[in-house]
Each structure stands twice: as C-alpha cells, then as structure tokens.
Design an enzyme around this catalytic site. Structure first.
Site, PDB file in Angstrom:
ATOM      1  N   LYS A  10     -51.469  42.014 -51.690  1.00 18.65           N
ATOM      2  CA  LYS A  10     -52.078  41.411 -52.789  1.00 18.65           C
ATOM      3  C   LYS A  10     -51.118  40.898 -53.973  1.00 18.65           C
ATOM      4  CE  LYS A  10     -56.339  44.268 -51.966  1.00 18.65           C
ATOM      5  NZ  LYS A  10     -57.460  44.803 -52.959  1.00 18.65           N
ATOM      6  N   TYR A  50     -64.011  38.118 -49.378  1.00 21.80           N
ATOM      7  CA  TYR A  50     -64.816  39.237 -49.829  1.00 21.80           C
ATOM      8  C   TYR A  50     -66.152  38.998 -49.891  1.00 21.80           C
ATOM      9  CZ  TYR A  50     -60.625  41.755 -51.168  1.00 21.80           C
ATOM     10  OH  TYR A  50     -59.460  42.607 -51.212  1.00 21.80           O
ATOM     11  N   PHE A  58     -67.767  43.337 -60.101  1.00 25.49           N
ATOM     12  CA  PHE A  58     -66.202  43.190 -60.156  1.00 25.49           C
ATOM     13  C   PHE A  58     -65.656  41.763 -59.284  1.00 25.49           C
ATOM     14  CE2 PHE A  58     -67.227  46.194 -56.567  1.00 25.49           C
ATOM     15  CZ  PHE A  58     -66.495  45.325 -55.395  1.00 25.49           C
ATOM     16  N   ARG A  86     -55.682  51.864 -42.829  1.00 25.06           N
ATOM     17  CA  ARG A  86     -56.784  52.203 -43.978  1.00 25.06           C
ATOM     18  C   ARG A  86     -56.183  53.551 -44.486  1.00 25.06           C
ATOM     19  NH1 ARG A  86     -60.721  48.741 -46.421  1.00 25.06           N
ATOM     20  NH2 ARG A  86     -61.969  50.838 -46.673  1.00 25.06           N
ATOM     21  N   ARG A 103     -51.497  53.055 -51.993  1.00 25.02           N
ATOM     22  CA  ARG A 103     -51.957  53.153 -53.159  1.00 25.02           C
ATOM     23  C   ARG A 103     -51.661  54.325 -54.222  1.00 25.02           C
ATOM     24  NH1 ARG A 103     -57.785  50.749 -50.742  1.00 25.02           N
ATOM     25  NH2 ARG A 103     -57.083  48.567 -50.974  1.00 25.02           N
ATOM     26  N   ASN A 113     -54.833  46.693 -56.359  1.00 21.79           N
ATOM     27  CA  ASN A 113     -54.278  48.175 -55.671  1.00 21.79           C
ATOM     28  C   ASN A 113     -53.644  47.816 -54.462  1.00 21.79           C
ATOM     29  OD1 ASN A 113     -56.248  46.911 -54.111  1.00 21.79           O
ATOM     30  ND2 ASN A 113     -57.797  48.624 -54.298  1.00 21.79           N
ATOM     31  N   HIS A 116     -54.564  45.048 -48.894  1.00 20.55           N
ATOM     32  CA  HIS A 116     -56.049  45.104 -48.329  1.00 20.55           C
ATOM     33  C   HIS A 116     -55.872  45.461 -46.722  1.00 20.55           C
ATOM     34  CE1 HIS A 116     -60.049  43.551 -46.465  1.00 20.55           C
ATOM     35  NE2 HIS A 116     -59.211  43.163 -45.733  1.00 20.55           N
ATOM     36  N   GLU A 127     -61.679  38.657 -40.396  1.00 25.20           N
ATOM     37  CA  GLU A 127     -60.524  38.139 -41.091  1.00 25.20           C
ATOM     38  C   GLU A 127     -59.395  37.634 -40.624  1.00 25.20           C
ATOM     39  OE1 GLU A 127     -60.025  42.163 -43.265  1.00 25.20           O
ATOM     40  OE2 GLU A 127     -62.058  42.198 -43.976  1.00 25.20           O
TER      41      GLU A 127
HETATM   42  O1  CDP Z   1     -60.073  47.363 -50.468  1.00 24.15           O
HETATM   43  P1  CDP Z   1     -61.225  48.560 -49.898  1.00 24.15           P
HETATM   44  O2  CDP Z   1     -61.758  47.983 -48.670  1.00 24.15           O
HETATM   45  O3  CDP Z   1     -60.570  49.847 -49.905  1.00 24.15           O
HETATM   46  O4  CDP Z   1     -62.437  48.378 -51.019  1.00 24.15           O
HETATM   47  P2  CDP Z   1     -63.678  47.472 -51.028  1.00 24.15           P
HETATM   48  O5  CDP Z   1     -64.611  48.460 -51.797  1.00 24.15           O
HETATM   49  O6  CDP Z   1     -64.078  46.668 -50.116  1.00 24.15           O
HETATM   50  O7  CDP Z   1     -63.285  46.449 -52.390  1.00 24.15           O
HETATM   51  C1  CDP Z   1     -62.507  45.634 -52.156  1.00 24.15           C
HETATM   52  C2  CDP Z   1     -61.515  45.249 -53.329  1.00 24.15           C
HETATM   53  O8  CDP Z   1     -62.299  45.010 -54.503  1.00 24.15           O
HETATM   54  C3  CDP Z   1     -60.713  46.535 -53.809  1.00 24.15           C
HETATM   55  O9  CDP Z   1     -59.702  46.718 -53.034  1.00 24.15           O
HETATM   56  C4  CDP Z   1     -60.433  46.452 -55.268  1.00 24.15           C
HETATM   57  O10 CDP Z   1     -59.199  45.351 -55.316  1.00 24.15           O
HETATM   58  C5  CDP Z   1     -61.460  45.511 -55.706  1.00 24.15           C
HETATM   59  N1  CDP Z   1     -62.664  46.474 -56.505  1.00 24.15           N
HETATM   60  C6  CDP Z   1     -62.568  46.337 -57.619  1.00 24.15           C
HETATM   61  O11 CDP Z   1     -61.718  45.776 -58.425  1.00 24.15           O
HETATM   62  N2  CDP Z   1     -63.367  47.171 -58.409  1.00 24.15           N
HETATM   63  C7  CDP Z   1     -64.247  48.022 -57.947  1.00 24.15           C
HETATM   64  N3  CDP Z   1     -65.119  48.779 -58.437  1.00 24.15           N
HETATM   65  C8  CDP Z   1     -64.402  47.919 -56.388  1.00 24.15           C
HETATM   66  C9  CDP Z   1     -63.616  47.209 -55.784  1.00 24.15           C
HETATM   67 MG    MG Z   2     -63.165  46.590 -48.066  1.00 25.21          MG
END
Ligand code: CDP
Ligand code: MG
Length: 136
Positions: A10, A50, A58, A86, A103, A113, A116, A127
């Site tokens: 990112k 996304y 968010f 992951r 992370r 973070n 992805h 994707e």
């Molecule tokens: O990236 P990952 O699949 O682990 O998490 P996700 O639940 O799919 O969320 C995607 C991305 O959204 C996260 O990696 C964060 O960058 C962002 N996010 C956020 O800013 N605040 C949250 N409460 C949850 C996710």
């Molecule tokens: Mg995700």
C-alpha cells in the site's frame, strides 16, 4: 497445493521504502513473484477492489489513502500461498498484529497497514483480474 495470491504494498509501504523488505520476506519463505508493477490507481479500481467494504465507516478514508501515492502490486505463487501470505502479513488491527508479521513489525495504524493480500481463492482470482487484466 500451489496457489497464486494478489498482494498490494500500500502507499505507506512504498513511501517508507518497504517494498524490498516485503518481497524479501516472501522470497525467503519460498514464494515466487510471478508478475509485479507499480501503479497509481484511480478511484474506480480501488472501489472495485474493496467492493465488499463499500458503505462501511472506514471506506472513504481507505479509498483516499490508496490514492495518496503509488502502490506495488504483485502476483505471488507458492504452496498454500493464500493462507501463508495472510499469516505473514498479520492482523489488520495494528494493536494485535504479532511481532514477526509485516504489520506487527511495521504498522502503527489499522488503515495504513502496509500490505493487502487476497483472503480466498475466489478473491485471488477476482483481484488478479482487476489488477492484471492482461492476464485473462
Ligand atoms: O486487509 P484485511 O483483509 O486484513 O482487512 P479487511 O477487513 O478486508 O479491511 C481492508 C482494509 O481496510 C484493511 O487492511 C485496512 O487498511 C482498512 N480498514 C480500516 O481502515 N479500518 C477498519 N476498521 C477496518 C479495515
Ligand atoms: Mg480483506
């Protein structure tokens, strides 16, 4: 089982010079980078990527963050790549991401973070199609 997953370093990861560090970790774990490129994504590709989070509190912040600077996108291949990558990336919540994960070692924000990675085979296919349309 040999799998492919879609990884994005990112904007904060690229800006902080962590591209080499992230790739190096994957390579040491015997994963192969099959394709990669630097992209400055427009809003529509980020919103599509996304899509599942559309409407969440968010979402806007996440999409804006993704357009702050270039991202480094890659297809990573190897044994059980989806789950292992992951795990190597660590929890999205920087407060619980374990030391030793990307992370857990580098993030101090849940939005910013660093990385992805696809969370399932279907997500990986989807994707890869979004970011590498020329592969299909
Ligand atoms: O990236 P990952 O699949 O682990 O998490 P996700 O639940 O799919 O969320 C995607 C991305 O959204 C996260 O990696 C964060 O960058 C962002 N996010 C956020 O800013 N605040 C949250 N409460 C949850 C996710
Ligand atoms: Mg995700």
């Amino acid at each position: 089982m040999k799998e492919q997953t879609l990884v994005i370093i990112k904007p904060d990861g690229v800006k902080r010079g962590l591209v080499g560090e992230v790739i190096s970790r994957y390579e040491k774990r015997k994963f192969e980078i099959k394709s990669c490129k630097v992209v400055s994504p427009d809003r529509s590709i980020v919103e599509l990527h996304y899509e599942e989070h559309s409407g969440k509190p968010f979402f806007e912040e996440l999409v804006n963050y993704f357009m702050e600077g270039p991202v480094f996108v890659m297809i990573v291949e190897g044994n059980e790549a989806i789950e292992v990558i992951r795990n190597m990336n660590g929890d999205k919540n920087f407060k619980v991401a374990l030391p030793g994960t990307i992370r857990g070692d580098f993030a101090n924000s849940t939005t910013r973070n660093i990385v992805h990675a696809s969370d399932s085979g279907e997500a990986a296919q989807r994707e890869i199609r979004i970011w590498f349309p020329e592969k299909h």
